[in-house]
Each structure stands twice: as C-alpha cells, then as structure tokens.
Design an enzyme around this catalytic site. Structure first.
Site, PDB file in Angstrom:
ATOM      1  N   GLU A  85       2.068  31.867 -13.209  1.00 31.10           N
ATOM      2  CA  GLU A  85       3.262  30.916 -13.051  1.00 31.10           C
ATOM      3  C   GLU A  85       4.342  31.325 -13.993  1.00 31.10           C
ATOM      4  O   GLU A  85       4.406  32.029 -14.664  1.00 31.10           O
ATOM      5  CB  GLU A  85       2.736  29.578 -13.712  1.00 31.10           C
ATOM      6  CG  GLU A  85       1.796  28.929 -12.626  1.00 31.10           C
ATOM      7  CD  GLU A  85       1.844  28.422 -11.413  1.00 31.10           C
ATOM      8  OE1 GLU A  85       3.177  28.521 -11.163  1.00 31.10           O
ATOM      9  OE2 GLU A  85       0.947  28.259 -10.699  1.00 31.10           O
ATOM     10  N   ARG A  95       0.028  14.016  -9.157  1.00 31.20           N
ATOM     11  CA  ARG A  95      -0.817  13.860  -7.699  1.00 31.20           C
ATOM     12  C   ARG A  95      -1.830  13.014  -7.671  1.00 31.20           C
ATOM     13  O   ARG A  95      -2.072  12.034  -6.741  1.00 31.20           O
ATOM     14  CB  ARG A  95      -0.927  15.107  -6.948  1.00 31.20           C
ATOM     15  CG  ARG A  95      -1.500  15.157  -5.730  1.00 31.20           C
ATOM     16  CD  ARG A  95      -1.364  16.720  -5.403  1.00 31.20           C
ATOM     17  NE  ARG A  95      -2.262  17.453  -6.157  1.00 31.20           N
ATOM     18  CZ  ARG A  95      -3.703  17.597  -6.241  1.00 31.20           C
ATOM     19  NH1 ARG A  95      -4.561  16.856  -5.302  1.00 31.20           N
ATOM     20  NH2 ARG A  95      -4.383  18.259  -6.950  1.00 31.20           N
ATOM     21  N   CYS A 148      -1.571  21.459 -15.412  1.00 35.09           N
ATOM     22  CA  CYS A 148      -1.276  22.846 -15.726  1.00 35.09           C
ATOM     23  C   CYS A 148       0.184  23.126 -16.092  1.00 35.09           C
ATOM     24  O   CYS A 148       0.499  23.626 -16.925  1.00 35.09           O
ATOM     25  CB  CYS A 148      -1.774  23.521 -14.574  1.00 35.09           C
ATOM     26  SG  CYS A 148      -3.525  23.540 -14.112  1.00 35.09           S
ATOM     27  N   HIS A 172      -3.036  30.305 -12.318  1.00 35.82           N
ATOM     28  CA  HIS A 172      -3.756  29.367 -11.483  1.00 35.82           C
ATOM     29  C   HIS A 172      -4.804  30.316 -10.679  1.00 35.82           C
ATOM     30  O   HIS A 172      -4.563  31.295 -10.185  1.00 35.82           O
ATOM     31  CB  HIS A 172      -2.849  28.700 -10.476  1.00 35.82           C
ATOM     32  CG  HIS A 172      -2.614  27.244 -10.914  1.00 35.82           C
ATOM     33  ND1 HIS A 172      -1.300  26.668 -11.048  1.00 35.82           N
ATOM     34  CD2 HIS A 172      -3.181  26.157 -11.493  1.00 35.82           C
ATOM     35  CE1 HIS A 172      -1.185  25.612 -11.429  1.00 35.82           C
ATOM     36  NE2 HIS A 172      -2.407  25.038 -11.609  1.00 35.82           N
TER      37      HIS A 172
HETATM   38  N1  PCA Z   1      -5.570  22.334 -12.388  1.00 32.64           N
HETATM   39  C1  PCA Z   1      -4.790  20.851 -12.390  1.00 32.64           C
HETATM   40  C2  PCA Z   1      -5.016  20.525 -14.063  1.00 32.64           C
HETATM   41  C3  PCA Z   1      -6.228  21.013 -14.319  1.00 32.64           C
HETATM   42  C4  PCA Z   1      -6.431  22.145 -13.543  1.00 32.64           C
HETATM   43  O1  PCA Z   1      -7.455  22.867 -13.671  1.00 32.64           O
HETATM   44  C5  PCA Z   1      -3.286  21.641 -12.345  1.00 32.64           C
HETATM   45  O2  PCA Z   1      -3.091  22.517 -11.407  1.00 32.64           O
HETATM   46  O3  PCA Z   1      -2.430  21.133 -12.760  1.00 32.64           O
END
Ligand code: PCA
Length: 214
Positions: A85, A95, A148, A172
């Site tokens: 990111e 969401r 996140c 991610h």
């Molecule tokens: N993914 C979510 C929150 C916790 C996770 O593992 C996100 O992409 O925000």
C-alpha cells in the site's frame, strides 16, 4: 554486522474478521514469528479488528518493541497478488462492521489530522524484490477505508507526532486457498507463499536507508 546495527521491524497481522475463520495475515505473521528471517530483528503482534481497539493495540506494541520500522499486514480477499500500500487516508468508512459490530461511516481516523500519510517503506523496491522471488506483487494506491487503511494512517500519524523517524507501511495479502474454495473464481495465496513474501518485505524494508536531508 552486530545485532545493534539491525533495525528492529515490528510485523503485525490482523485477527479474522467478517465472519471468516482465519486471516491470512495472522497465519503468515505467526509463521514468521516462529521462524524469523535471517538478518532481521523481528517483533510481531496480532491486532484486533476493531475501530476502538486496533489503535491502542498498535500503540502498545510500538511502545513495547520500539521498532524502527512497522510493517502492518491484513487480508484483502479478492485481490490476486501481494499488494504494497502506498497511502493511508484519514477516513473510516467501513464496508462491513468490525469485530465489535461498529461500522463508522465517513468519519476521520484522527479528528483534525492531515488528509493522508504516505507509506515510508520503499514500496517499489519491495514489489520488485517480491516479483524477483517469483511472488506476484504490485503497488496499491488504496488500502480501502476499513481497519487496514486505518492502521496505515495511524502509523503515519504516530511517526509525525510521537515517534519521529519511525517508518511504516502496510501489506495486503490475498485470501487463503481454504477461503477461496468457498468462492469459486476467487484468487488465493498459500500461507507458505504469504510467509515468504512477508520475510522478503521485512528484509528489504530493514535494508533500506532513506536519504537524509543535506
Ligand atoms: N483486512 C481488513 C481489516 C482487517 C483485515 O485483515 C482491511 O483490509 O481493512
């Protein structure tokens, strides 16, 4: 190189959320905690998926481990590769509800904070190192607006306000095969590959020396 030259890396994963039994980030972080990559002083923490508790848990882990670099990780079900990111925005716009049932909409992560913070790990070099190792990876320009993104924003804010010089970023991970099997067509990545990826991320981030002014 003496142990003191190693920049401590705090690697965090998230607990399962959204009704899922597992979170690939938690699995990979626990695997790396048990078998840390060579040449990295590694600390790990698993964060709750909670608008109320994620920030305090992140702060507590930073206060405990005093890392030079924090690499937070989470699950992005549906993404096909490891995404590094680039930016965290000052928005909570969930969401789906968090694990406490809270679902902030159109609220700031930090009231009065700047609009966004860029990741301060070398995102492009990390993507290239992952690809060189045969792991699909790309830069992402949006971490969403759930916990996140919230965590990446907080890392920037903590560096700007309380921990000058601390660097931070967010990775991610795709869902696991055991999650994707219930969603035909959804891409996935095994824990072994995700764990190898995070080891590479930690090594590249720790080896990076940002240019100093002057
Ligand atoms: N993914 C979510 C929150 C916790 C996770 O593992 C996100 O992409 O925000």
């Amino acid at each position: 190189m003496s142990g003191n030259d190693l920049q401590r890396v705090l690697l965090t994963g998230f607990e399962p959320f959204g009704g899922e039994p597992v979170n690939p980030s938690m699995q990979a972080v626990l695997a790396l905690a048990a078998d840390p990559p060579p040449g990295v002083a590694l600390s790990t923490a698993i964060l709750p998926v909670s608008a109320a508790k994620t920030g305090p848990a992140l702060r507590a882990a930073i206060a405990l481990h005093r890392p030079a670099i924090v690499i937070a990780t989470g699950e992005a079900g549906g993404r096909a590769d490891v995404t590094v990111e680039r930016v965290g925005i000052n928005v909570n716009d969930f969401r789906i509800p968090d694990n406490d049932g809270a679902q902030p909409i159109d609220l700031p992560v930090v009231a009065g904070g700047p609009a966004a913070y860029f990741a301060t790990i070398p995102v492009r070099a990390i993507v290239e190192a992952l690809q060189e190792a045969g792991i699909p990876a790309s830069i992402s320009n949006s971490a969403g607006a759930h916990l996140c993104n919230h965590t990446l924003y907080l890392l920037g804010h903590l560096a700007a306000t309380e921990y000058p010089g601390m660097r931070g970023g967010f990775i991610h991970l795709p869902g696991l095969p055991e999650q994707a099997v219930r969603r035909p067509g959804q891409p996935s990545m095994t824990t072994a590959t995700a764990t190898a990826a995070l080891g590479i991320v930690a090594r590249v981030a720790a080896a990076f020396r940002p240019a100093t002014a002057g």
